[in-house]
Scaffold this active site. Structure first.
Site, PDB file in Angstrom:
ATOM      1  N   HIS A  64     -11.576   7.917  -6.258  1.00 50.53           N
ATOM      2  CA  HIS A  64     -10.538   7.062  -5.660  1.00 50.53           C
ATOM      3  C   HIS A  64     -11.108   6.220  -4.520  1.00 50.53           C
ATOM      4  O   HIS A  64     -10.493   5.256  -4.099  1.00 50.53           O
ATOM      5  CB  HIS A  64      -9.403   7.922  -5.077  1.00 50.53           C
ATOM      6  CG  HIS A  64      -8.914   8.964  -6.028  1.00 50.53           C
ATOM      7  ND1 HIS A  64      -8.225   8.645  -7.179  1.00 50.53           N
ATOM      8  CD2 HIS A  64      -9.043  10.303  -6.028  1.00 50.53           C
ATOM      9  CE1 HIS A  64      -7.946   9.763  -7.827  1.00 50.53           C
ATOM     10  NE2 HIS A  64      -8.413  10.778  -7.158  1.00 50.53           N
ATOM     11  N   HIS A  94     -13.664   7.380   4.654  1.00 49.93           N
ATOM     12  CA  HIS A  94     -13.614   6.674   3.372  1.00 49.93           C
ATOM     13  C   HIS A  94     -12.935   5.338   3.598  1.00 49.93           C
ATOM     14  O   HIS A  94     -12.431   5.072   4.690  1.00 49.93           O
ATOM     15  CB  HIS A  94     -12.838   7.506   2.321  1.00 49.93           C
ATOM     16  CG  HIS A  94     -11.417   7.721   2.692  1.00 49.93           C
ATOM     17  ND1 HIS A  94     -10.991   8.789   3.484  1.00 49.93           N
ATOM     18  CD2 HIS A  94     -10.325   6.975   2.466  1.00 49.93           C
ATOM     19  CE1 HIS A  94      -9.699   8.701   3.671  1.00 49.93           C
ATOM     20  NE2 HIS A  94      -9.267   7.599   3.086  1.00 49.93           N
ATOM     21  N   HIS A  96     -10.483   1.901   1.918  1.00 54.61           N
ATOM     22  CA  HIS A  96      -9.566   1.341   0.908  1.00 54.61           C
ATOM     23  C   HIS A  96      -9.848  -0.148   0.914  1.00 54.61           C
ATOM     24  O   HIS A  96     -10.093  -0.727   1.995  1.00 54.61           O
ATOM     25  CB  HIS A  96      -8.108   1.614   1.294  1.00 54.61           C
ATOM     26  CG  HIS A  96      -7.793   3.073   1.396  1.00 54.61           C
ATOM     27  ND1 HIS A  96      -7.236   3.798   0.353  1.00 54.61           N
ATOM     28  CD2 HIS A  96      -8.010   3.964   2.404  1.00 54.61           C
ATOM     29  CE1 HIS A  96      -7.094   5.062   0.746  1.00 54.61           C
ATOM     30  NE2 HIS A  96      -7.556   5.200   1.979  1.00 54.61           N
ATOM     31  N   GLU A 106      -4.417  -0.786   3.901  1.00 53.54           N
ATOM     32  CA  GLU A 106      -3.178  -0.054   3.577  1.00 53.54           C
ATOM     33  C   GLU A 106      -2.105  -0.408   4.601  1.00 53.54           C
ATOM     34  O   GLU A 106      -1.018  -0.866   4.234  1.00 53.54           O
ATOM     35  CB  GLU A 106      -3.459   1.450   3.567  1.00 53.54           C
ATOM     36  CG  GLU A 106      -4.488   1.815   2.485  1.00 53.54           C
ATOM     37  CD  GLU A 106      -4.273   3.173   1.902  1.00 53.54           C
ATOM     38  OE1 GLU A 106      -4.497   4.173   2.609  1.00 53.54           O
ATOM     39  OE2 GLU A 106      -3.857   3.258   0.739  1.00 53.54           O
ATOM     40  N   HIS A 119     -10.803   4.792   7.012  1.00 57.40           N
ATOM     41  CA  HIS A 119     -10.054   5.962   7.484  1.00 57.40           C
ATOM     42  C   HIS A 119     -11.022   7.064   7.907  1.00 57.40           C
ATOM     43  O   HIS A 119     -11.790   7.577   7.087  1.00 57.40           O
ATOM     44  CB  HIS A 119      -9.134   6.492   6.373  1.00 57.40           C
ATOM     45  CG  HIS A 119      -7.959   5.603   6.134  1.00 57.40           C
ATOM     46  ND1 HIS A 119      -7.215   5.651   4.964  1.00 57.40           N
ATOM     47  CD2 HIS A 119      -7.409   4.621   6.874  1.00 57.40           C
ATOM     48  CE1 HIS A 119      -6.253   4.754   5.028  1.00 57.40           C
ATOM     49  NE2 HIS A 119      -6.344   4.106   6.185  1.00 57.40           N
ATOM     50  N   THR A 178      -2.096   8.796   2.455  1.00 60.20           N
ATOM     51  CA  THR A 178      -1.659   7.590   1.717  1.00 60.20           C
ATOM     52  C   THR A 178      -1.975   7.708   0.226  1.00 60.20           C
ATOM     53  O   THR A 178      -1.787   6.764  -0.532  1.00 60.20           O
ATOM     54  CB  THR A 178      -2.377   6.327   2.246  1.00 60.20           C
ATOM     55  OG1 THR A 178      -3.797   6.475   1.993  1.00 60.20           O
ATOM     56  CG2 THR A 178      -2.130   6.130   3.723  1.00 60.20           C
ATOM     57  N   THR A 179      -2.471   8.896  -0.164  1.00 56.96           N
ATOM     58  CA  THR A 179      -2.714   9.141  -1.587  1.00 56.96           C
ATOM     59  C   THR A 179      -2.130  10.515  -1.906  1.00 56.96           C
ATOM     60  O   THR A 179      -1.941  11.313  -0.990  1.00 56.96           O
ATOM     61  CB  THR A 179      -4.222   9.232  -1.898  1.00 56.96           C
ATOM     62  OG1 THR A 179      -4.723  10.420  -1.255  1.00 56.96           O
ATOM     63  CG2 THR A 179      -4.990   8.028  -1.394  1.00 56.96           C
TER      64      THR A 179
HETATM   65  N1  LIG Z   1      -6.072   8.029   2.717  1.00 55.89           N
HETATM   66  S1  LIG Z   1      -5.827   9.154   3.791  1.00 55.89           S
HETATM   67  O1  LIG Z   1      -6.655   8.863   4.981  1.00 55.89           O
HETATM   68  O2  LIG Z   1      -4.398   9.234   4.077  1.00 55.89           O
HETATM   69  C1  LIG Z   1      -6.376  10.722   3.222  1.00 55.89           C
HETATM   70  C2  LIG Z   1      -6.964  11.577   4.154  1.00 55.89           C
HETATM   71  C3  LIG Z   1      -7.354  12.864   3.751  1.00 55.89           C
HETATM   72  C4  LIG Z   1      -7.183  13.282   2.426  1.00 55.89           C
HETATM   73  C5  LIG Z   1      -6.636  12.409   1.469  1.00 55.89           C
HETATM   74  C6  LIG Z   1      -6.203  11.135   1.890  1.00 55.89           C
HETATM   75  C7  LIG Z   1      -6.482  12.820   0.018  1.00 55.89           C
HETATM   76  C8  LIG Z   1      -7.346  11.922  -0.886  1.00 55.89           C
HETATM   77  C9  LIG Z   1      -8.473  12.758  -1.411  1.00 55.89           C
HETATM   78  C10 LIG Z   1      -8.359  14.142  -0.858  1.00 55.89           C
HETATM   79  C11 LIG Z   1      -6.952  14.260  -0.285  1.00 55.89           C
HETATM   80  C12 LIG Z   1      -6.892  15.162   0.967  1.00 55.89           C
HETATM   81  C13 LIG Z   1      -7.424  16.569   0.744  1.00 55.89           C
HETATM   82  C14 LIG Z   1      -8.791  16.840   0.674  1.00 55.89           C
HETATM   83  C15 LIG Z   1      -9.241  18.159   0.496  1.00 55.89           C
HETATM   84  C16 LIG Z   1      -8.332  19.208   0.395  1.00 55.89           C
HETATM   85  C17 LIG Z   1      -6.962  18.954   0.466  1.00 55.89           C
HETATM   86  C18 LIG Z   1      -6.518  17.614   0.639  1.00 55.89           C
HETATM   87 CL1  LIG Z   1      -4.840  17.314   0.750  1.00 55.89          CL
HETATM   88  N2  LIG Z   1      -7.514  14.588   2.100  1.00 55.89           N
HETATM   89 ZN   LIG Z   2      -7.471   6.696   3.221  1.00 58.14          ZN
END
Ligand SMILES: NS(=O)(=O)c1ccc2c(c1)[C@H]1CCC[C@H]1[C@@H](c1ccccc1Cl)N2
Ligand SMILES: [Zn+2]
Length: 240
Positions: A64, A94, A96, A106, A119, A178-179
């Site tokens: 992603h 990471h 976007h 975003e 982010h 946001t995902t």
């Molecule tokens: N765009 S964002 O900045 O709002 C964002 C920040 C952190 C995480 C995510 C998206 C999502 C996308 C991939 C992994 C998932 C989450 C996570 C990671 C490993 C284990 C559980 C979880 Cl929920 N971490």
């Molecule tokens: Zn993000």
């Protein structure tokens, strides 16, 4: 593991609510930030960012985005101050981005998007034992959002310290991932000043490919951004 989701027509943001009902919750991200509707809050102290001894572990493509993971076994790289009551540990960063021009970030500012958004994801290791546990708690995560806009300058590599703009003025509000899984566990801190990256760097982000798990065909990874979500009465605060 979990349900497949993406940014395509069938599996994109408008269909996420089917497998992740919290998509229609009361603190979803991103949002459109309207500067003169944000309330200046004198209680917001300065943001303190310490990435001096950050140790990146790897860079990967999680299907992603492109993600750079860090060693989060101690408090060597933390963010504190601002809206935060505890120090939050850097876990990963990471991006976007969009396919062209001013589409790709975003968060938007008065409806204006940027070419990309970085982010920097941190978690509250004071209150929670693991990142996974923090990722579902209302004050578990703090994500620092930084807008990237195309220009002629380069940014040097991925050391997060040199990715910061000169001013740490920010907007902050309570939001979500946001995902998927869209957990409502993020204290968002969005820096007002964008950083400038070269079209070459942006081109590199746009060049990344990702595979569609099922039919294993190569798809271009771009437009991996969720559109702004309803504010639902939330306050956006501004650092002074
Ligand atoms: N765009 S964002 O900045 O709002 C964002 C920040 C952190 C995480 C995510 C998206 C999502 C996308 C991939 C992994 C998932 C989450 C996570 C990671 C490993 C284990 C559980 C979880 Cl929920 N971490
Ligand atoms: Zn993000």
């Amino acid at each position: 593991t979990g349900h497949h989701w993406g940014y395509g027509k069938e599996d994109g943001p408008s269909s996420w609510y089917k497998n992740y009902p919290v998509a229609e919750g009361n603190r979803q991200s991103p949002i459109d930030i309207v500067p003169n509707e944000a309330s200046r809050d004198r209680d917001l102290g300065p943001l303190m960012i310490n990435y001096d001894h950050c140790t990146s572990i790897n860079i990967s493509n999680n299907g992603h985005s492109v993600v750079v993971e860090f060693n989060d076994s101690d408090d060597r790289s933390v963010i504190k101050g601002g809206p935060l009551d505890n120090p939050y540990r850097l876990k990963q960063f990471h991006f976007h981005w969009g396919g062209k021009g001013h589409e790709g970030s975003e968060h938007t500012v008065s409806g204006k998007g940027f070419a990309s958004e970085l982010h920097l994801v941190h978690w509250n290791a004071v209150k929670y034992k693991t990142y996974g546990e923090a990722s579902t708690a209302p004050d578990g995560l703090a994500v620092l959002g930084i807008f990237l806009e195309g220009s002629i300058t380069d940014f040097k590599g991925f050391n997060p310290k040199c990715l910061l703009p000169s001013s740490l003025h920010f907007w902050t509000y309570l939001g979500s991932l946001t995902t998927p899984p869209l957990h409502e566990s993020v204290i968002w801190i969005v820096l007002k000043e964008p950083i400038e990256v070269s079209e070459k760097q942006l081109g590199m982000l746009r060049m990344l490919l990702f595979t569609e798990e099922e039919d294993n065909q190569k798809m271009r990874m771009e437009n991996n951004f969720r559109p702004p979500q309803p504010l639902k009465g939330r306050r956006v605060r501004s650092s002074n």
